[in-house]
Design a protein around this motif. Structure first.
Motif, PDB file in Angstrom:
ATOM      1  N   THR A  11      23.442  30.814  36.952  1.00  0.00           N
ATOM      2  CA  THR A  11      24.498  30.884  37.963  1.00  0.00           C
ATOM      3  C   THR A  11      25.665  29.939  37.683  1.00  0.00           C
ATOM      4  O   THR A  11      26.728  30.093  38.282  1.00  0.00           O
ATOM      5  CB  THR A  11      23.942  30.550  39.361  1.00  0.00           C
ATOM      6  OG1 THR A  11      23.391  29.225  39.340  1.00  0.00           O
ATOM      7  CG2 THR A  11      22.852  31.535  39.756  1.00  0.00           C
ATOM      8  N   LYS A  12      25.466  28.968  36.804  1.00  0.00           N
ATOM      9  CA  LYS A  12      26.525  28.000  36.520  1.00  0.00           C
ATOM     10  C   LYS A  12      26.422  27.515  35.081  1.00  0.00           C
ATOM     11  O   LYS A  12      25.377  27.625  34.433  1.00  0.00           O
ATOM     12  CB  LYS A  12      26.411  26.793  37.461  1.00  0.00           C
ATOM     13  CG  LYS A  12      25.133  26.005  37.265  1.00  0.00           C
ATOM     14  CD  LYS A  12      25.080  24.749  38.111  1.00  0.00           C
ATOM     15  CE  LYS A  12      23.767  24.009  37.920  1.00  0.00           C
ATOM     16  NZ  LYS A  12      23.508  23.586  36.532  1.00  0.00           N
ATOM     17  N   PRO A  31      30.826  27.539  38.313  1.00  0.00           N
ATOM     18  CA  PRO A  31      30.111  28.809  38.467  1.00  0.00           C
ATOM     19  C   PRO A  31      30.488  29.754  37.337  1.00  0.00           C
ATOM     20  O   PRO A  31      31.596  29.671  36.786  1.00  0.00           O
ATOM     21  CB  PRO A  31      30.597  29.324  39.824  1.00  0.00           C
ATOM     22  CG  PRO A  31      31.894  28.618  40.065  1.00  0.00           C
ATOM     23  CD  PRO A  31      31.784  27.286  39.399  1.00  0.00           C
TER      24      PRO A  31
END
Length: 329
Positions: A11-12, A31
């Protein structure tokens, strides 16, 4: 000497500058956004430094270190993506080296986690289950770079099918989504939810009207004394113990470090894991396995990626005291 560490998650993306002693100098994360390659380029540009010596990358997998490609499950735009080559083009002339995120977590904990050991098994228990091996002070990557991937040790030959194609892998019992699915199937109703309405099990796990049901929800219910969530943690710990003992029997190690989002449940997972290790251990050399939570939390992978970069320059990292808590900015 300045090292750049990159941590490519689902996610990041995170990046950090570290020196050769493992001191974290600067850290940032972003992100992934709609363009993972664009996010990567912007982050690397922000951390480009004329004194940069080497770049280490820890990444979600699958990983092929021979081809230097990655296919992270949560980044569909990257399939057989030449990650190391992409970073080299962004920073020409700088050494770039790649490994799986579980291996970097293990390497970071060994280098800067303050465990004081020569060898260890690092396990990441999260959306999936990953891992890495440090033996004799060096990471063991294997021919394709997937050594230590304990999540796909088979612990139940008659168990559930795994997305990898096998059946009964550790990940089918001990990952966050697997634990939640089992609890729901056995009668657990998350607080405030009337029913589970969908199942996005491949990535997030079960979903209710309010959104995904997470391992944190399960842990909260277990802490409140709910019997089914407690049983889910017990079941996962038992499966983890089997996989740890299998690994320890092959490579003769005694130190295990647990990290990842599910491991943030702390004693809910680690206490029964220790109990099951003691119960299942047979040979004397398997009866002295120690289990500890990650000392470096979410930054273990960054420290490990930096250690990987240091190794690429011909310098062997030496274990030091635990790294300072980084500035979260």
């Amino acid at each position: 000497m300045t090292l750049l560490a990159l941590d490519i998650g689902g996610t990041k993306f995170a990046a950090a500058h570290l020196d050769a002693d493992g001191t974290l100098l600067r850290r940032a994360e972003r992100p992934i956004g709609p363009s993972p390659s664009g996010t990567l380029a912007a982050l690397v540009a922000d951390f480009h430094d004329p004194g940069l010596t080497a770049i280490g990358i820890g990444t979600a997998g699958p990983v092929d270190v021979r081809a230097e490609t990655v296919s992270p499950v949560n980044i569909p735009q990257w399939r057989d993506f030449p990650l190391a080559g992409a970073v080299r083009r962004l920073v020409p002339g700088v050494e770039v080296v790649l490994a799986g995120d579980g291996q970097c977590m293990a390497l970071g904990e060994w280098w800067r986690g303050g465990h004081g050991v020569d060898s260890l098994l690092g396990i990441v228990v999260s959306t999936g289950v990953g891992g890495g091996l440090i033996l004799g002070g060096r990471p063991v990557l294997g021919g394709t770079g997937n050594a230590g991937h304990i999540g796909h040790v088979i612990v139940d030959r008659d168990g559930e099918p795994c997305p990898c194609g096998a059946r009964g892998c550790l990940e089918t019992l001990a990952s966050g989504p697997a634990m939640v699915r089992w609890a729901l199937a056995n009668g657990w109703t998350p607080a405030g939810d009337l029913a589970v309405t969908a199942d996005n099990a491949a990535v997030q796990g079960p979903v209710t009207a309010r959104g995904p049901v997470t391992a944190k929800d399960l842990a909260d219910a277990a802490r409140a004394g709910d019997a089914i969530p407690l049983a889910a943690f017990e079941r996962a710990a038992d499966a983890l113990a089997v996989a740890v003992l299998n690994t320890a029997a092959v490579v003769d190690l005694h130190d295990v470090v647990i990290g990842g989002g599910v491991a943030a449940a702390g004693g809910l997972l680690i206490d029964p894991l220790r109990e099951h290790l003691a119960k299942h251990a047979g040979m004397d050399f398997l009866r002295h396995i120690t289990v500890s939570p990650t000392a470096l939390s979410r930054d273990a992978g960054l420290y490990g990626a930096a250690a990987l970069a240091l190794l690429a320059t011909g310098v062997t990292p030496r274990p030091t005291a635990r790294g300072p808590a980084p500035d979260p900015s």
